[in-house]
Design a protein around this motif. Structure first.
Motif, PDB file in Angstrom:
ATOM      1  N   VAL A 239       0.845  -1.189   0.000  1.00 56.88           N
ATOM      2  CA  VAL A 239       0.000   0.000   0.000  1.00 56.88           C
ATOM      3  C   VAL A 239       0.881   1.239   0.000  1.00 56.88           C
ATOM      4  O   VAL A 239       2.091   1.163   0.242  1.00 56.88           O
ATOM      5  N   LEU A 240       0.264   2.375  -0.242  1.00 58.21           N
ATOM      6  CA  LEU A 240       0.961   3.657  -0.165  1.00 58.21           C
ATOM      7  C   LEU A 240       0.782   4.221   1.233  1.00 58.21           C
ATOM      8  O   LEU A 240      -0.338   4.311   1.742  1.00 58.21           O
ATOM      9  N   ARG A 241       1.910   4.586   1.840  1.00 52.74           N
ATOM     10  CA  ARG A 241       1.855   5.157   3.179  1.00 52.74           C
ATOM     11  C   ARG A 241       2.614   6.473   3.215  1.00 52.74           C
ATOM     12  O   ARG A 241       3.572   6.697   2.476  1.00 52.74           O
ATOM     13  N   GLU A 242       2.161   7.353   4.086  1.00 49.65           N
ATOM     14  CA  GLU A 242       2.783   8.653   4.246  1.00 49.65           C
ATOM     15  C   GLU A 242       3.923   8.575   5.259  1.00 49.65           C
ATOM     16  O   GLU A 242       4.186   7.515   5.842  1.00 49.65           O
ATOM     17  N   THR A 243       4.594   9.681   5.453  1.00 44.23           N
ATOM     18  CA  THR A 243       5.791   9.695   6.294  1.00 44.23           C
ATOM     19  C   THR A 243       5.526   9.144   7.686  1.00 44.23           C
ATOM     20  O   THR A 243       6.336   8.399   8.250  1.00 44.23           O
ATOM     21  N   GLY A 244       4.386   9.478   8.258  1.00 45.02           N
ATOM     22  CA  GLY A 244       4.062   9.010   9.602  1.00 45.02           C
ATOM     23  C   GLY A 244       3.504   7.609   9.654  1.00 45.02           C
ATOM     24  O   GLY A 244       3.168   7.120  10.739  1.00 45.02           O
ATOM     25  N   GLY A 245       3.392   6.949   8.520  1.00 45.07           N
ATOM     26  CA  GLY A 245       2.883   5.585   8.473  1.00 45.07           C
ATOM     27  C   GLY A 245       1.416   5.481   8.114  1.00 45.07           C
ATOM     28  O   GLY A 245       0.901   4.378   7.912  1.00 45.07           O
ATOM     29  N   GLU A 246       0.698   6.615   8.024  1.00 42.25           N
ATOM     30  CA  GLU A 246      -0.713   6.575   7.688  1.00 42.25           C
ATOM     31  C   GLU A 246      -0.902   6.179   6.232  1.00 42.25           C
ATOM     32  O   GLU A 246      -0.097   6.495   5.369  1.00 42.25           O
ATOM     33  N   LEU A 247      -1.988   5.484   5.958  1.00 39.57           N
ATOM     34  CA  LEU A 247      -2.318   5.142   4.582  1.00 39.57           C
ATOM     35  C   LEU A 247      -2.577   6.406   3.778  1.00 39.57           C
ATOM     36  O   LEU A 247      -3.263   7.321   4.235  1.00 39.57           O
ATOM     37  N   THR A 248      -2.029   6.458   2.578  1.00 42.42           N
ATOM     38  CA  THR A 248      -2.307   7.564   1.671  1.00 42.42           C
ATOM     39  C   THR A 248      -3.729   7.439   1.146  1.00 42.42           C
ATOM     40  O   THR A 248      -4.194   6.349   0.820  1.00 42.42           O
ATOM     41  N   ASP A 249      -4.427   8.564   1.066  1.00 41.85           N
ATOM     42  CA  ASP A 249      -5.775   8.571   0.509  1.00 41.85           C
ATOM     43  C   ASP A 249      -5.639   8.558  -1.010  1.00 41.85           C
ATOM     44  O   ASP A 249      -5.668   9.592  -1.673  1.00 41.85           O
ATOM     45  N   ALA A 250      -5.454   7.377  -1.567  1.00 44.87           N
ATOM     46  CA  ALA A 250      -5.030   7.217  -2.957  1.00 44.87           C
ATOM     47  C   ALA A 250      -6.223   7.030  -3.889  1.00 44.87           C
ATOM     48  O   ALA A 250      -7.182   6.329  -3.568  1.00 44.87           O
ATOM     49  N   TYR A 251      -6.121   7.670  -5.071  1.00 43.25           N
ATOM     50  CA  TYR A 251      -7.135   7.562  -6.111  1.00 43.25           C
ATOM     51  C   TYR A 251      -6.437   7.320  -7.448  1.00 43.25           C
ATOM     52  O   TYR A 251      -5.226   7.474  -7.572  1.00 43.25           O
ATOM     53  N   PHE A 252      -7.230   6.969  -8.450  1.00 44.76           N
ATOM     54  CA  PHE A 252      -6.710   6.891  -9.812  1.00 44.76           C
ATOM     55  C   PHE A 252      -7.731   7.495 -10.760  1.00 44.76           C
ATOM     56  O   PHE A 252      -8.924   7.561 -10.462  1.00 44.76           O
ATOM     57  N   THR A 253      -7.252   7.958 -11.900  1.00 44.86           N
ATOM     58  CA  THR A 253      -8.112   8.607 -12.890  1.00 44.86           C
ATOM     59  C   THR A 253      -7.726   8.109 -14.271  1.00 44.86           C
ATOM     60  O   THR A 253      -6.602   7.639 -14.485  1.00 44.86           O
ATOM     61  N   ALA A 254      -8.623   8.208 -15.226  1.00 46.62           N
ATOM     62  CA  ALA A 254      -8.364   7.671 -16.556  1.00 46.62           C
ATOM     63  C   ALA A 254      -7.231   8.399 -17.259  1.00 46.62           C
ATOM     64  O   ALA A 254      -6.312   7.781 -17.791  1.00 46.62           O
ATOM     65  N   CYS A 255      -7.296   9.730 -17.278  1.00 43.01           N
ATOM     66  CA  CYS A 255      -6.277  10.542 -17.944  1.00 43.01           C
ATOM     67  C   CYS A 255      -6.252  11.904 -17.271  1.00 43.01           C
ATOM     68  O   CYS A 255      -7.284  12.576 -17.202  1.00 43.01           O
ATOM     69  N   ARG A 377     -14.153  23.061 -24.040  1.00 45.32           N
ATOM     70  CA  ARG A 377     -12.864  22.494 -24.437  1.00 45.32           C
ATOM     71  C   ARG A 377     -12.078  22.202 -23.165  1.00 45.32           C
ATOM     72  O   ARG A 377     -11.893  23.086 -22.328  1.00 45.32           O
ATOM     73  N   GLY A 378     -11.638  20.957 -23.024  1.00 49.37           N
ATOM     74  CA  GLY A 378     -10.988  20.586 -21.782  1.00 49.37           C
ATOM     75  C   GLY A 378      -9.819  19.657 -21.963  1.00 49.37           C
ATOM     76  O   GLY A 378      -9.459  19.264 -23.080  1.00 49.37           O
ATOM     77  N   GLN A 379      -9.241  19.296 -20.828  1.00 51.40           N
ATOM     78  CA  GLN A 379      -8.115  18.369 -20.788  1.00 51.40           C
ATOM     79  C   GLN A 379      -8.371  17.313 -19.721  1.00 51.40           C
ATOM     80  O   GLN A 379      -8.787  17.630 -18.606  1.00 51.40           O
ATOM     81  N   GLY A 380      -8.095  16.049 -20.089  1.00 43.90           N
ATOM     82  CA  GLY A 380      -8.198  14.953 -19.127  1.00 43.90           C
ATOM     83  C   GLY A 380      -9.569  14.322 -19.093  1.00 43.90           C
ATOM     84  O   GLY A 380     -10.551  14.840 -19.622  1.00 43.90           O
ATOM     85  N   PHE A 381      -9.625  13.165 -18.446  1.00 44.61           N
ATOM     86  CA  PHE A 381     -10.859  12.387 -18.321  1.00 44.61           C
ATOM     87  C   PHE A 381     -10.931  11.831 -16.910  1.00 44.61           C
ATOM     88  O   PHE A 381     -10.065  11.070 -16.488  1.00 44.61           O
ATOM     89  N   GLY A 382     -11.978  12.213 -16.185  1.00 50.11           N
ATOM     90  CA  GLY A 382     -12.132  11.756 -14.818  1.00 50.11           C
ATOM     91  C   GLY A 382     -11.880  12.880 -13.835  1.00 50.11           C
ATOM     92  O   GLY A 382     -11.804  14.055 -14.197  1.00 50.11           O
ATOM     93  N   HIS A 383     -11.711  12.529 -12.575  1.00 47.84           N
ATOM     94  CA  HIS A 383     -11.528  13.556 -11.547  1.00 47.84           C
ATOM     95  C   HIS A 383     -10.111  14.101 -11.500  1.00 47.84           C
ATOM     96  O   HIS A 383      -9.858  15.115 -10.873  1.00 47.84           O
ATOM     97  N   GLN A 384      -9.151  13.429 -12.138  1.00 47.74           N
ATOM     98  CA  GLN A 384      -7.773  13.910 -12.281  1.00 47.74           C
ATOM     99  C   GLN A 384      -6.993  13.917 -10.964  1.00 47.74           C
ATOM    100  O   GLN A 384      -6.067  14.695 -10.781  1.00 47.74           O
ATOM    101  N   VAL A 385      -7.344  13.005 -10.069  1.00 51.60           N
ATOM    102  CA  VAL A 385      -6.652  12.880  -8.786  1.00 51.60           C
ATOM    103  C   VAL A 385      -5.838  11.592  -8.777  1.00 51.60           C
ATOM    104  O   VAL A 385      -6.324  10.528  -9.172  1.00 51.60           O
ATOM    105  N   GLY A 386      -4.583  11.675  -8.339  1.00 51.26           N
ATOM    106  CA  GLY A 386      -3.781  10.483  -8.092  1.00 51.26           C
ATOM    107  C   GLY A 386      -3.143   9.894  -9.336  1.00 51.26           C
ATOM    108  O   GLY A 386      -2.619  10.598 -10.207  1.00 51.26           O
ATOM    109  N   LEU A 387      -3.180   8.566  -9.429  1.00 52.63           N
ATOM    110  CA  LEU A 387      -2.546   7.835 -10.516  1.00 52.63           C
ATOM    111  C   LEU A 387      -3.268   8.099 -11.831  1.00 52.63           C
ATOM    112  O   LEU A 387      -4.481   7.891 -11.938  1.00 52.63           O
ATOM    113  N   CYS A 388      -2.533   8.566 -12.843  1.00 59.41           N
ATOM    114  CA  CYS A 388      -3.078   8.745 -14.195  1.00 59.41           C
ATOM    115  C   CYS A 388      -2.874   7.435 -14.949  1.00 59.41           C
ATOM    116  O   CYS A 388      -1.734   7.044 -15.225  1.00 59.41           O
TER     117      CYS A 388
END
Length: 421
Positions: A239-255, A377-388
């Motif tokens: 999993v992804l963890r932050e400096t203090g050991g907490e889980l990262t609030d991780a997301y992924f987006t299409a583009c 006219r826009g850029q990207g697909f999805g919420h654009q947070v985290g892993l592209c």
């Protein structure tokens, strides 16, 4: 999501048709501290399935061996190749074979791999096969189906639903870690409904072991891929963890369209995070949705989002503000001296629900008036947070390891192996 690279034919199209994280009802993620540092990952998860379909009745079909259904702990035999219907009943649920009612009760449980679940609507028929335990109860308005599976099985199923089987393994590995991190960090998101996550993109796209859909005489379908299984197994427990050991609030987006953003910007949560700042991304430039253009009739849009302004001939819509890196913060509608400002996440939610999710594809866009039309006219697909995902695939094709990909999109987090817990 781009066709066959990001499986737009099935998973990606669901992102267009159905609400995703920023738009599913009150789908903006609630602010949460996450599990404490060093907390163990959940062994199993409860996934609410067919949640968007909201079935009043389902069909359970047995495979090549006898199956036992447990209705309030009472066994009901289902012979090989036979099927039964489960429907809402006045006091709970009822089992039917043809016109004969077999039994009634409040809770049905069965080994999920022993049956195929089918549900039909006016225009659509769905078939699903799952692994684990399937339970069926009567909700207030429809049947509630919940599949209980090991965490890693859920991770494999989500990766299979989101990526083409031909996607690069390192991209799948990066996605598996992000999915696992999200699941571990949001357990119980639907606790009030009796499960942890739903199967739509409001939480995580989950189709199970096999799926098929018939609509307008056309069939689509798929199965849990080798890619999904290997991605989950090859990153098991990571999993992804932050400096203090907490889980990262991780997301992924299409583009991401060249830049990722934060949950606070995308979801309107108002919760800033020092560890989830956006990053520049040059890897998704060749993606289908790196840039996009849509147009909509002005009056149609007005009637959908602000009917009180629809009759005004001079009504206008414009972007009200941007973040320093170009993400829309809100839009303003005006007619004469009257002005109404909507937060961007609220605007996208309303447009998606009433005009479809294929109009405002991302959080970076401009609005241009062209007579009776508005052009976006826009850029990207999805919420654009985290892993592209588009960028992750390109990085993997360039030979980058999944941990390098994760480091790129989550520079202030670390991918931690199970031995570190």
């Amino acid at each position: 999501m781009t066709a066959h690279i990001l499986k737009c034919g099935l998973a990606g199209w669901c992102l267009l048709v159905f609400p995703f994280w920023i738009a599913g009802g009150s789908a903006a993620p609630a602010a949460r501290a996450g599990p404490s540092p060093g907390a163990r990952l959940p062994e199993t998860l409860r996934i609410g399935v067919l949640t968007l379909f909201q079935p009043q009745e389902i069909t359970l079909a047995a495979g090549s061996r006898p199956t036992t259904l447990h209705l309030d702990e009472r066994p009901v035999a289902l012979l090989p190749g036979r099927f039964c219907r489960v429907a809402k009943d006045a006091g709970g649920i009822a089992l039917w074979q043809g016109a004969r009612r077999l039994a009634t009760g409040t809770r049905l449980a069965v080994a999920a791999e022993d049956v195929t679940v089918e549900v039909s609507g006016r225009r659509t028929r769905l078939r699903r096969q799952f692994h684990g335990t399937l339970t069926v109860t009567a909700g207030e308005k429809h049947l509630q189906l919940v599949v209980t599976q090991p965490l890693e099985a859920v991770v494999a199923a989500v990766v299979s639903a989101e990526l083409s089987p031909e996607a690069p393994p390192e991209a799948a590995g990066a996605l598996a870690v992000v999915v696992r991190s999200y699941l571990a960090n949001h357990v119980g998101r639907h606790a009030g409904q009796g499960f942890d996550f739903c199967d739509s993109t409001h939480c995580q796209l989950f189709f199970g072991e096999q799926w098929a859909q018939w609509e307008a005489g056309r069939e689509t379908g798929g199965a849990l891929s080798t890619l999904g299984r290997q991605a989950a197994a090859g990153t098991q427990g990571e999993v992804l963890r932050e400096t203090g050991g907490e889980l990262t609030d991780a997301y992924f987006t299409a583009c991401c369209g060249g830049r990722t953003t934060t949950p606070a910007v995308a979801f309107g949560t108002g919760q800033a995070s020092a560890t989830t700042t956006g990053v520049r991304c040059q890897w998704c430039r060749a993606g289908r949705f790196f840039t996009w253009t849509r147009r909509v009739d002005r009056q149609t849009l007005a009637r959908a989002i602000l009917p009180e302004l629809a009759a005004a001939e001079d009504w206008q819509l414009a972007v009200a503000g941007h973040t320093p890196d170009g993400f829309v913060t809100g839009v303003v509608a005006s007619a004469g001296s009257r002005r109404i400002t909507l937060p961007n996440h609220r605007f996208r939610h309303m447009v998606g629900q009433r005009l479809g999710w294929n109009l405002v594809l991302s959080n970076r866009y401009a609005i241009e008036p062209h007579g009776e039309w508005l052009v976006l006219r826009g850029q990207g697909f999805g919420h654009q947070v985290g892993l592209c995902l588009a960028g992750a695939i390109t990085q993997a094709q360039a030979g980058r390891h999944y941990r390098d990909i994760l480091r790129y999109y989550f520079p202030k987090s670390a991918c931690r192996p199970p031995a570190d817990f």
